[in-house]
Design a protein around this motif. Structure first.
Motif, short mmCIF file in Angstrom:
data_model
loop_
_atom_site.label_atom_id
_atom_site.label_comp_id
_atom_site.label_asym_id
_atom_site.label_seq_id
_atom_site.Cartn_x
_atom_site.Cartn_y
_atom_site.Cartn_z
N CYS A 4 0.79 -1.03 -0.07
CA CYS A 4 -0.02 -0.07 0.07
C CYS A 4 0.94 1.22 0.09
O CYS A 4 1.76 1.16 0.71
CB CYS A 4 -0.95 0.00 1.22
SG CYS A 4 -1.62 1.41 1.39
N SER A 56 0.34 3.87 1.30
CA SER A 56 0.19 4.97 2.16
C SER A 56 0.63 4.45 3.54
O SER A 56 1.53 4.92 4.10
CB SER A 56 -1.54 5.07 2.25
OG SER A 56 -1.55 6.03 3.49
N CYS A 57 0.13 3.12 3.90
CA CYS A 57 0.57 2.42 5.05
C CYS A 57 1.86 1.75 4.90
O CYS A 57 2.60 1.26 5.82
CB CYS A 57 -0.44 1.73 5.94
SG CYS A 57 -1.01 0.20 4.71
N TYR A 83 -0.15 -6.25 1.19
CA TYR A 83 -1.31 -7.15 1.20
C TYR A 83 -1.52 -7.87 0.21
O TYR A 83 -0.90 -7.98 -0.90
CB TYR A 83 -2.38 -6.03 1.25
CG TYR A 83 -2.39 -5.35 2.66
CD1 TYR A 83 -3.21 -6.05 3.83
CD2 TYR A 83 -2.30 -4.02 2.74
CE1 TYR A 83 -3.21 -5.31 4.91
CE2 TYR A 83 -2.52 -3.25 3.67
CZ TYR A 83 -2.92 -3.85 4.79
OH TYR A 83 -3.08 -3.16 6.17
N CYS A 142 -4.44 0.08 0.13
CA CYS A 142 -5.24 -0.93 0.97
C CYS A 142 -6.48 -0.31 1.18
O CYS A 142 -6.89 0.97 1.12
CB CYS A 142 -4.61 -1.50 1.93
SG CYS A 142 -4.64 -0.23 3.55
N SER A 168 -8.38 0.17 3.93
CA SER A 168 -8.65 0.70 5.33
C SER A 168 -8.83 1.94 5.16
O SER A 168 -8.20 2.90 4.33
CB SER A 168 -7.28 0.40 6.17
OG SER A 168 -6.50 1.00 5.90
N CYS A 215 -6.13 5.00 5.27
CA CYS A 215 -5.14 5.04 3.73
C CYS A 215 -5.95 5.71 2.67
O CYS A 215 -5.67 6.78 2.30
CB CYS A 215 -4.75 3.65 3.38
SG CYS A 215 -3.57 3.05 4.42
ZN LIG Z 1 -2.81 1.14 3.39
#
Ligand SMILES: [Zn+2]
Length: 92
Positions: free
Chosen positions: A11, A13-14, A18, A47, A49, A52
Motif C-alpha cells: 500500500c 500509504s501505510c 497485502y 489498501c 483501510s 489510507c
Molecule cells: Zn494502507
C-alpha cells in the motif's frame, strides 16, 4: 514443491504488504490514462483501510507513485470507487 502464494503488493500509504486482491489498484495506462482496477502500465496500490484511502495526502502520494498529474475528474471517480468499500476489515 511449488507453493501457490498470494501476490503481495505494498500500500502506498501505510506501506504494509497485502494480497493484491484486497487492494485498490490505480494504473497509469499507456493508452487510456489513469484507470482503477484495470489497465496496463505503472501501478500504485492502496489498501482498503479508511486511514489510507481517506488520507489527505493520498492524492499526492498517488501522483508521486504514478509519476503523473491526476485530473480532478479522476479524483471524483476515485472517491466514488472508495466510497463503495466502506471500512474493509482485513482478516488477520
Ligand atoms: Zn494502507
Amino acid at each position: 514443491m511449488i507453493k501457490c502464494s498470494p501476490v503481495m503488493r505494498i500500500c502506498i500509504s501505510c506501506r504494509k504488504a497485502y494480497d493484491r486482491k484486497n487492494l485498490l489498484k490505480i494504473t497509469k495506462d499507456h493508452k487510456q490514462g489513469i484507470m482503477i482496477q484495470k489497465g496496463m502500465g505503472r501501478s500504485a496500490y492502496i489498501c482498503k483501510s479508511k486511514e489510507c484511502y481517506s488520507d489527505s495526502k493520498i492524492k499526492k502520494k498517488l501522483q508521486k507513485a504514478l509519476k503523473t498529474f491526476l485530473e480532478p475528474e479522476f479524483i471524483d471517480i476515485f472517491e466514488k470507487e472508495i466510497a463503495s468499500y466502506n471500512d474493509y476489515d482485513y482478516p488477520n
